[in-house]
Motif scaffolding. Sequence first.
Motif, PDB file in Angstrom:
ATOM      1  N   ARG A   1       1.817  28.250 -25.404  1.00 48.62           N
ATOM      2  CA  ARG A   1       0.719  28.573 -26.326  1.00 48.62           C
ATOM      3  C   ARG A   1       1.060  28.106 -27.737  1.00 48.62           C
ATOM      4  O   ARG A   1       0.215  27.524 -28.431  1.00 48.62           O
ATOM      5  CB  ARG A   1       0.452  30.082 -26.317  1.00 48.62           C
ATOM      6  CG  ARG A   1      -0.651  30.510 -27.291  1.00 48.62           C
ATOM      7  CD  ARG A   1      -0.766  32.018 -27.343  1.00 48.62           C
ATOM      8  NE  ARG A   1       0.484  32.654 -27.745  1.00 48.62           N
ATOM      9  CZ  ARG A   1       0.921  32.695 -28.995  1.00 48.62           C
ATOM     10  NH1 ARG A   1       0.234  32.120 -29.976  1.00 48.62           N
ATOM     11  NH2 ARG A   1       2.051  33.297 -29.283  1.00 48.62           N
ATOM     12  N   VAL A   2       2.314  28.346 -28.165  1.00 51.18           N
ATOM     13  CA  VAL A   2       2.741  27.930 -29.511  1.00 51.18           C
ATOM     14  C   VAL A   2       2.703  26.404 -29.640  1.00 51.18           C
ATOM     15  O   VAL A   2       2.236  25.875 -30.651  1.00 51.18           O
ATOM     16  CB  VAL A   2       4.157  28.473 -29.821  1.00 51.18           C
ATOM     17  CG1 VAL A   2       4.721  27.834 -31.086  1.00 51.18           C
ATOM     18  CG2 VAL A   2       4.119  29.988 -29.985  1.00 51.18           C
ATOM     19  N   ILE A   3       3.186  25.690 -28.616  1.00 54.70           N
ATOM     20  CA  ILE A   3       3.176  24.224 -28.664  1.00 54.70           C
ATOM     21  C   ILE A   3       1.746  23.702 -28.802  1.00 54.70           C
ATOM     22  O   ILE A   3       1.460  22.832 -29.631  1.00 54.70           O
ATOM     23  CB  ILE A   3       3.845  23.630 -27.413  1.00 54.70           C
ATOM     24  CG1 ILE A   3       5.340  23.948 -27.405  1.00 54.70           C
ATOM     25  CG2 ILE A   3       3.642  22.107 -27.361  1.00 54.70           C
ATOM     26  CD1 ILE A   3       6.062  23.535 -26.135  1.00 54.70           C
ATOM     27  N   ASN A   4       0.830  24.243 -28.005  1.00 47.62           N
ATOM     28  CA  ASN A   4      -0.566  23.807 -28.084  1.00 47.62           C
ATOM     29  C   ASN A   4      -1.173  24.111 -29.444  1.00 47.62           C
ATOM     30  O   ASN A   4      -1.922  23.307 -30.002  1.00 47.62           O
ATOM     31  CB  ASN A   4      -1.392  24.471 -26.971  1.00 47.62           C
ATOM     32  CG  ASN A   4      -1.144  23.847 -25.612  1.00 47.62           C
ATOM     33  OD1 ASN A   4      -1.015  22.631 -25.495  1.00 47.62           O
ATOM     34  ND2 ASN A   4      -1.082  24.660 -24.583  1.00 47.62           N
ATOM     35  N   GLN A   5      -0.822  25.273 -29.989  1.00 48.33           N
ATOM     36  CA  GLN A   5      -1.345  25.663 -31.300  1.00 48.33           C
ATOM     37  C   GLN A   5      -0.823  24.728 -32.392  1.00 48.33           C
ATOM     38  O   GLN A   5      -1.579  24.302 -33.271  1.00 48.33           O
ATOM     39  CB  GLN A   5      -0.937  27.113 -31.603  1.00 48.33           C
ATOM     40  CG  GLN A   5      -1.473  27.652 -32.915  1.00 48.33           C
ATOM     41  CD  GLN A   5      -1.061  29.099 -33.126  1.00 48.33           C
ATOM     42  OE1 GLN A   5      -0.956  29.877 -32.184  1.00 48.33           O
ATOM     43  NE2 GLN A   5      -0.793  29.466 -34.362  1.00 48.33           N
ATOM     44  N   ILE A   6       0.468  24.427 -32.338  1.00 50.06           N
ATOM     45  CA  ILE A   6       1.057  23.506 -33.323  1.00 50.06           C
ATOM     46  C   ILE A   6       0.362  22.153 -33.251  1.00 50.06           C
ATOM     47  O   ILE A   6       0.015  21.556 -34.274  1.00 50.06           O
ATOM     48  CB  ILE A   6       2.570  23.344 -33.065  1.00 50.06           C
ATOM     49  CG1 ILE A   6       3.312  24.642 -33.382  1.00 50.06           C
ATOM     50  CG2 ILE A   6       3.144  22.195 -33.911  1.00 50.06           C
ATOM     51  CD1 ILE A   6       4.751  24.643 -32.895  1.00 50.06           C
ATOM     52  N   HIS A   7       0.152  21.676 -32.037  1.00 53.06           N
ATOM     53  CA  HIS A   7      -0.487  20.366 -31.864  1.00 53.06           C
ATOM     54  C   HIS A   7      -1.902  20.359 -32.430  1.00 53.06           C
ATOM     55  O   HIS A   7      -2.303  19.420 -33.133  1.00 53.06           O
ATOM     56  CB  HIS A   7      -0.519  20.009 -30.384  1.00 53.06           C
ATOM     57  CG  HIS A   7      -1.140  18.686 -30.110  1.00 53.06           C
ATOM     58  ND1 HIS A   7      -2.165  18.507 -29.199  1.00 53.06           N
ATOM     59  CD2 HIS A   7      -0.910  17.455 -30.635  1.00 53.06           C
ATOM     60  CE1 HIS A   7      -2.526  17.242 -29.173  1.00 53.06           C
ATOM     61  NE2 HIS A   7      -1.783  16.581 -30.034  1.00 53.06           N
ATOM     62  N   GLU A   8      -2.644  21.405 -32.161  1.00 57.16           N
ATOM     63  CA  GLU A   8      -4.038  21.467 -32.608  1.00 57.16           C
ATOM     64  C   GLU A   8      -4.149  21.621 -34.116  1.00 57.16           C
ATOM     65  O   GLU A   8      -5.046  21.046 -34.739  1.00 57.16           O
ATOM     66  CB  GLU A   8      -4.748  22.640 -31.914  1.00 57.16           C
ATOM     67  CG  GLU A   8      -4.961  22.430 -30.420  1.00 57.16           C
ATOM     68  CD  GLU A   8      -5.433  23.686 -29.718  1.00 57.16           C
ATOM     69  OE1 GLU A   8      -5.696  24.694 -30.419  1.00 57.16           O
ATOM     70  OE2 GLU A   8      -5.548  23.666 -28.480  1.00 57.16           O
ATOM     71  N   GLU A   9      -3.245  22.400 -34.717  1.00 52.23           N
ATOM     72  CA  GLU A   9      -3.399  22.754 -36.129  1.00 52.23           C
ATOM     73  C   GLU A   9      -2.653  21.832 -37.087  1.00 52.23           C
ATOM     74  O   GLU A   9      -3.091  21.649 -38.230  1.00 52.23           O
ATOM     75  CB  GLU A   9      -2.926  24.200 -36.354  1.00 52.23           C
ATOM     76  CG  GLU A   9      -3.787  25.235 -35.634  1.00 52.23           C
ATOM     77  CD  GLU A   9      -3.288  26.650 -35.876  1.00 52.23           C
ATOM     78  OE1 GLU A   9      -2.230  26.804 -36.552  1.00 52.23           O
ATOM     79  OE2 GLU A   9      -3.930  27.600 -35.383  1.00 52.23           O
ATOM     80  N   SER A  10      -1.540  21.262 -36.655  1.00 53.43           N
ATOM     81  CA  SER A  10      -0.679  20.561 -37.613  1.00 53.43           C
ATOM     82  C   SER A  10      -0.803  19.046 -37.576  1.00 53.43           C
ATOM     83  O   SER A  10      -0.482  18.369 -38.557  1.00 53.43           O
ATOM     84  CB  SER A  10       0.786  20.931 -37.348  1.00 53.43           C
ATOM     85  OG  SER A  10       1.219  20.362 -36.123  1.00 53.43           O
ATOM     86  N   GLY A  11      -1.224  18.505 -36.434  1.00 52.39           N
ATOM     87  CA  GLY A  11      -1.265  17.051 -36.311  1.00 52.39           C
ATOM     88  C   GLY A  11       0.096  16.415 -36.123  1.00 52.39           C
ATOM     89  O   GLY A  11       0.245  15.187 -36.200  1.00 52.39           O
ATOM     90  N   LEU A  12       1.133  17.228 -35.878  1.00 52.75           N
ATOM     91  CA  LEU A  12       2.467  16.690 -35.620  1.00 52.75           C
ATOM     92  C   LEU A  12       2.477  15.877 -34.323  1.00 52.75           C
ATOM     93  O   LEU A  12       1.725  16.151 -33.386  1.00 52.75           O
ATOM     94  CB  LEU A  12       3.481  17.829 -35.479  1.00 52.75           C
ATOM     95  CG  LEU A  12       4.003  18.510 -36.738  1.00 52.75           C
ATOM     96  CD1 LEU A  12       4.890  19.676 -36.345  1.00 52.75           C
ATOM     97  CD2 LEU A  12       4.779  17.532 -37.586  1.00 52.75           C
ATOM     98  N   THR A  13       3.350  14.896 -34.270  1.00 53.33           N
ATOM     99  CA  THR A  13       3.617  14.190 -33.020  1.00 53.33           C
ATOM    100  C   THR A  13       4.588  15.047 -32.210  1.00 53.33           C
ATOM    101  O   THR A  13       5.662  15.392 -32.695  1.00 53.33           O
ATOM    102  CB  THR A  13       4.231  12.812 -33.291  1.00 53.33           C
ATOM    103  OG1 THR A  13       3.340  12.062 -34.121  1.00 53.33           O
ATOM    104  CG2 THR A  13       4.473  12.066 -31.988  1.00 53.33           C
TER     105      THR A  13
END
Length: 275
Positions: free
Chosen positions: A178-190
């Motif tokens: 859940r945290v990984i998906n949230q980071i991807h959606e919100e931060s734009g990090l690769t």
Amino acid sequence: MSIIEIEHLNFSYQEGTPTIRDVSVQIEKGTYTTIIGHNGSGKSTLAKLTAGLLEKGSGKIVIDGLELNMENLNAIRSKVGVVFQNPDNQFIGSTVRDDIAFGLENHNVPQCEMDDIINTYAGKVGMLDYLDHEPIRLSGGQKQRVAIAGVLAMKPEILIFDEATSMLDPQGKAEIKRVINQIHEESGLTILSITHDIDEVASSDYVIAMNKGQAVMRGTPQQIFAREKELAAIQLDIPFARKMADELKRKGLPFSDALTIEGLVNDVCRYASNM
């Protein structure tokens, strides 16, 4: 735009026994890519080479326009954050707050700015209420969230998860996914995630399948899971949801190629509402 470019990469732990063999892949900026493969396929080694934690044998690795070499190593390591499978190996401080602060202190972040940074990234992973707790008293999933917060606080452009859920129970795995998906959606990090978790693979943008040190398949999760026989030949499986959806389609039901349980449930509900 590719933020990671790997060309004809080779690496061996022992001379004459190649671990990575002529791997060439590109990873686009802002994408969430999973690397899968059975034990010994070379997937974790590929991640460590990309992060500059191992020295390549031959070939080229370019990170955000910089070739990975001794001259650029420090600059590249400032762009890449790594979360390993055992969070206990990453803990330094006696409290969660101290642990997140450790990297900031090493980067000479002014003390007056630290509290805001610590609070921001502890909040992003749901650990704001645990800042004064001892890491040793946290659950596995909570420890891994703290490790992620410590890496995020360094503001990397690329975040590598090296089998970050492999030592966790089902609840802990669900927390971290859940945290990984949230980071991807919100931060734009690769995000680059080395994983055995097929359900995590289903949530990613792109997949690289490794076998015997080579990148044998590349594509979206839908494209990769459509090659079920080829995956089975390299000891990999497809998600349960996809298996179930395929079986229902074979029975003539109008189901999609669902990759997740959520997608399968949505198909079931849609089908039931049309009956």
